[in-house]
Scaffold this motif. Sequence first.
Motif, short mmCIF file in Angstrom:
data_model
loop_
_atom_site.label_atom_id
_atom_site.label_comp_id
_atom_site.label_asym_id
_atom_site.label_seq_id
_atom_site.Cartn_x
_atom_site.Cartn_y
_atom_site.Cartn_z
N ILE A 17 65.92 65.24 81.30
CA ILE A 17 65.51 66.64 81.42
C ILE A 17 66.65 67.41 82.08
O ILE A 17 67.09 67.06 83.18
CB ILE A 17 64.21 66.78 82.22
CG1 ILE A 17 63.09 66.02 81.51
CG2 ILE A 17 63.84 68.25 82.40
CD1 ILE A 17 61.79 66.00 82.25
N TYR A 18 67.10 68.46 81.40
CA TYR A 18 68.28 69.20 81.83
C TYR A 18 67.96 70.68 81.96
O TYR A 18 67.13 71.22 81.22
CB TYR A 18 69.43 69.00 80.83
CG TYR A 18 69.68 67.54 80.54
CD1 TYR A 18 70.47 66.77 81.38
CD2 TYR A 18 69.09 66.92 79.45
CE1 TYR A 18 70.68 65.43 81.14
CE2 TYR A 18 69.30 65.57 79.19
CZ TYR A 18 70.09 64.84 80.03
OH TYR A 18 70.30 63.52 79.80
N TYR A 33 69.93 86.30 78.64
CA TYR A 33 68.96 86.52 77.58
C TYR A 33 67.99 87.62 78.00
O TYR A 33 67.51 87.61 79.14
CB TYR A 33 68.20 85.22 77.31
CG TYR A 33 67.14 85.29 76.24
CD1 TYR A 33 67.49 85.43 74.91
CD2 TYR A 33 65.80 85.19 76.57
CE1 TYR A 33 66.52 85.47 73.92
CE2 TYR A 33 64.83 85.23 75.59
CZ TYR A 33 65.20 85.38 74.27
OH TYR A 33 64.23 85.43 73.30
N ALA A 34 67.72 88.54 77.12
CA ALA A 34 66.79 89.66 77.38
C ALA A 34 67.19 90.45 78.63
O ALA A 34 66.39 90.68 79.53
CB ALA A 34 65.36 89.16 77.48
N LYS A 35 68.45 90.83 78.69
CA LYS A 35 69.00 91.67 79.76
C LYS A 35 69.01 91.02 81.14
O LYS A 35 69.08 91.70 82.16
CB LYS A 35 68.26 93.00 79.83
CG LYS A 35 68.38 93.83 78.59
CD LYS A 35 67.69 95.16 78.77
CE LYS A 35 67.76 95.97 77.51
NZ LYS A 35 67.11 97.26 77.66
N GLN A 36 68.89 89.71 81.21
CA GLN A 36 68.94 89.03 82.51
C GLN A 36 69.35 87.57 82.32
O GLN A 36 69.34 87.06 81.22
CB GLN A 36 67.58 89.10 83.20
CG GLN A 36 66.48 88.37 82.47
CD GLN A 36 65.14 88.55 83.16
OE1 GLN A 36 65.04 89.24 84.17
NE2 GLN A 36 64.10 87.93 82.63
N GLU A 37 69.70 86.97 83.44
CA GLU A 37 70.02 85.54 83.42
C GLU A 37 68.71 84.77 83.31
O GLU A 37 67.80 84.97 84.11
CB GLU A 37 70.77 85.15 84.69
CG GLU A 37 71.38 83.78 84.66
CD GLU A 37 72.59 83.67 83.75
OE1 GLU A 37 72.89 82.53 83.35
OE2 GLU A 37 73.22 84.70 83.44
N ALA A 38 68.60 83.91 82.32
CA ALA A 38 67.38 83.14 82.12
C ALA A 38 67.71 81.66 82.18
O ALA A 38 68.80 81.23 81.81
CB ALA A 38 66.76 83.48 80.78
N ARG A 39 66.74 80.88 82.64
CA ARG A 39 66.90 79.42 82.73
C ARG A 39 65.95 78.76 81.76
O ARG A 39 64.81 79.20 81.60
CB ARG A 39 66.66 78.94 84.15
CG ARG A 39 67.74 79.44 85.09
CD ARG A 39 67.52 78.96 86.49
NE ARG A 39 68.54 79.50 87.34
CZ ARG A 39 69.52 78.76 87.86
NH1 ARG A 39 69.57 77.48 87.64
NH2 ARG A 39 70.43 79.31 88.62
N PHE A 40 66.44 77.70 81.15
CA PHE A 40 65.65 76.95 80.19
C PHE A 40 65.74 75.46 80.52
O PHE A 40 66.80 74.97 80.91
CB PHE A 40 66.17 77.18 78.77
CG PHE A 40 66.00 78.59 78.31
CD1 PHE A 40 64.85 79.00 77.66
CD2 PHE A 40 66.99 79.54 78.55
CE1 PHE A 40 64.69 80.30 77.24
CE2 PHE A 40 66.84 80.85 78.14
CZ PHE A 40 65.69 81.24 77.48
N VAL A 41 64.63 74.79 80.35
CA VAL A 41 64.57 73.35 80.57
C VAL A 41 64.55 72.69 79.20
O VAL A 41 63.77 73.08 78.33
CB VAL A 41 63.31 72.96 81.37
CG1 VAL A 41 63.23 71.46 81.54
CG2 VAL A 41 63.31 73.65 82.70
N VAL A 42 65.43 71.69 79.02
CA VAL A 42 65.51 70.97 77.75
C VAL A 42 65.31 69.49 78.04
O VAL A 42 66.01 68.91 78.86
CB VAL A 42 66.88 71.20 77.06
CG1 VAL A 42 66.97 70.41 75.78
CG2 VAL A 42 67.11 72.68 76.80
N GLY A 43 64.35 68.90 77.34
CA GLY A 43 64.08 67.47 77.47
C GLY A 43 64.42 66.77 76.17
O GLY A 43 64.01 67.21 75.09
#
Length: 177
Positions: free
Chosen positions: A59-60, A66-76
Amino acid sequence: MRRFFFAICMAFLVGLTPLPSQASEFEDMDICLGKQILARILCKDPLEVNYVTKVRPNIYLFSVFYAKQEARFVVGVSGDKIRVQGKEFLKLTRTIEYHFDSTAKCGVVEYSSSECTRTSPIVCCSEKTVEEKLDEKFWDRPIPDLLEEDLRKALEALPPEGEEPAPEGTPDQGGQQ
């Protein structure tokens, strides 16, 4: 009472034994797949997606503007599936199948998004070991070069012309008795 105590001890020991890990041994390939698939989902360039950290095995965490802001995403990445979920955008959740080619140590994803025009397969390979690199270097040479090398080795193993090879099992008669 003795059986009861034995059963509790066995249950405790079974609980302590580690389960087989589902983590991929190719972490560099998993990170590449996560970066590429997230870029494809968001229709961004993979260079815009930043790897942040490893949250748990397989899990990373990635960040991207993204969408006018810094966004975080989790990828497994596990088994034959990749799961992507946004931390801020929980509606953005995808589960995507991928194929792992064990001989080439590469993950291949066939995924296209309706928002993005890129439809080519995503291919991420794990870094090869030193032995694999040497083996690949050997087999990447032209066949005539390989045959010439074999012939040269065979000729070097033969005795010089005019000399008879010493019969096996008898000492060489070069002056020693």
